[in-house]
Design a protein around this motif. Structure first.
Motif, mmCIF file in Angstrom:
data_model
loop_
_atom_site.group_PDB
_atom_site.id
_atom_site.type_symbol
_atom_site.label_atom_id
_atom_site.label_comp_id
_atom_site.label_asym_id
_atom_site.label_seq_id
_atom_site.Cartn_x
_atom_site.Cartn_y
_atom_site.Cartn_z
ATOM 1 N N MET A 89 3.213 -8.080 2.915
ATOM 2 C CA MET A 89 3.450 -6.638 2.822
ATOM 3 C C MET A 89 2.471 -6.400 1.470
ATOM 4 S SD MET A 89 5.371 -4.436 1.847
ATOM 5 C CE MET A 89 5.238 -3.315 1.005
ATOM 6 N N VAL A 90 2.178 -5.399 1.292
ATOM 7 C CA VAL A 90 1.773 -4.678 0.126
ATOM 8 C C VAL A 90 2.133 -3.578 -0.402
ATOM 9 C CG1 VAL A 90 -0.436 -3.673 -0.665
ATOM 10 C CG2 VAL A 90 -0.139 -5.282 1.578
ATOM 11 N N LEU A 91 2.625 -3.954 -1.981
ATOM 12 C CA LEU A 91 3.293 -2.188 -2.584
ATOM 13 C C LEU A 91 2.796 -1.581 -3.053
ATOM 14 C CD1 LEU A 91 6.437 -1.609 -3.487
ATOM 15 C CD2 LEU A 91 5.943 -3.232 -5.346
ATOM 16 N N GLY A 92 2.854 -0.186 -2.414
ATOM 17 C CA GLY A 92 2.304 0.623 -3.846
ATOM 18 C C GLY A 92 3.188 1.566 -3.704
ATOM 19 N N ILE A 93 2.800 2.109 -5.130
ATOM 20 C CA ILE A 93 4.362 2.768 -5.389
ATOM 21 C C ILE A 93 3.613 3.893 -6.742
ATOM 22 C CG2 ILE A 93 5.406 0.872 -6.043
ATOM 23 C CD1 ILE A 93 4.484 1.117 -9.046
#
Length: 338
Positions: A89-93
């Motif tokens: 998972m890579v969380l871009g916000i």
């Protein structure tokens, strides 16, 4: 430069052939796949559903709307998917803009940089499985009102990784600097590699505030690539997207996409596009997008032209170029990037 597959967000429903496209990207060695959200399909559900068809690609959001979820809820979703995917998972916000934040999510927009800083701090504490507290003002935890029975909690879910990457979508100079200061990567939407001095300066300022550039800091950027022997026909497939964002994704005086292109030297063109778009003549707004503007941020035209221009993007700040296309076009791009 690594390649990622752009899945975006949907219009009327899931795009046809999406499963075949994802399978092709995985077979071709693409590094990652990226979903998005605005005010329709969400980012986490398709990433989970479609990511289950993969075994190797990183699963990224580009981006999760901060105003859609509290920071603890976002952290819960990201941690859960990180477990299910074995640490992919890579969380871009992103903070989005006032039209979406206030008009769709019903949240206040002011002070987006301060809210982002607070949001990321809570994300990191949650993912590290600390007892989460925050004085606010945007996300006070425990809530200062109500019953008074709230107490600091830590996640019952033990993280798969405490260093789950958090990327920040940003366009304005101060927000780009903030990404360099507090995040593990930057996600530009409209990045012009031939005209990126301001971005380089903003990133440098953020890294200086941080005490240096951290290992693994990535710049993940969507680049539209359209193969067509006719350059203008290829550009025509990008113009609607630029016209929408420059003209319609924001109000007059509060459109960050407009400002991004204005900083590239297209202020007069942006004013005309916005005037036409907000006036209801979307077709004319699309026609008002010059080909040179398209070519600042996209690769359009015959294969030979794209091959000639691709090194400008490959040698830029971009670490992961996120693209879309048919399985054959994805293969061609893989071969061109090398």
């Amino acid at each position: 430069m690594k390649l990622g597959l752009a899945l975006g967000y949907w219009g009327s429903g899931p795009p046809r052939g999406i499963a075949e496209k994802i399978a092709a990207a995985e077979d071709l060695g693409f590094d990652s796949m990226w979903t998005a959200e605005a005010y329709g399909s969400d980012a986490f559900t398709p990433l989970s559903w479609l990511g289950a068809r993969t075994s190797r690609m990183r699963l990224g959001t580009s981006v999760v709307q901060m105003s859609a979820r509290t920071p603890t809820a976002t952290a819960m979703a990201a941690m859960t998917l990180d477990h299910l995917s074995g640490g992919r998972m890579v969380l871009g916000i992103g903070a989005s803009g006032p039209q979406v934040v206030e008009g769709w999510y019903g949240q206040p927009y002011p002070r987006p940089l301060a809210r982002t800083r607070e949001y990321v701090r809570i994300l990191r504490d949650t993912i590290a499985r600390e007892k989460v507290t925050s004085p606010g003002p945007a996300y006070p935890i425990p809530h200062p009102g109500g019953t008074g029975l709230g107490k600091p909690l830590r996640s019952t879910l033990h993280p798969y990784r405490t260093d789950l990457p958090i990327l920040l979508a940003a366009e304005g100079p101060r927000n780009v600097a903030l990404a360099a200061e507090i995040a593990d990567g930057w996600q530009p939407l409209f990045y012009a590699p031939r005209n990126d001095a301001q971005h380089r300066s903003s990133l440098a300022a953020g890294f200086e505030e941080r005490g240096g550039r951290p290992d693994g800091f990535d710049v993940v950027c969507m680049v539209q690539v359209v193969f067509d022997d006719d350059v203008e026909a290829a550009a025509d497939r990008v113009r609607p997207f630029l016209a929408l964002y420059i003209g319609g994704m924001g109000a007059r005086g509060a459109n960050f996409h407009y400002e991004a292109f204005a900083r590239m030297g297209y202020e007069d063109e942006c004013a005309r596009i916005q005037e036409l778009y907000l006036g209801g003549d979307k077709a004319a707004a699309m026609r008002a997008v010059p080909t040179s503007m398209v070519e600042q941020v996209a690769l359009v035209g015959p294969r030979a032209k794209i091959a000639e221009e691709l090194p400008v993007f490959r040698d830029s700040l971009i670490g992961t170029m996120v693209v879309d296309g048919s399985p054959d076009e994805l293969r061609t791009l893989r071969d061109l990037v090398g």
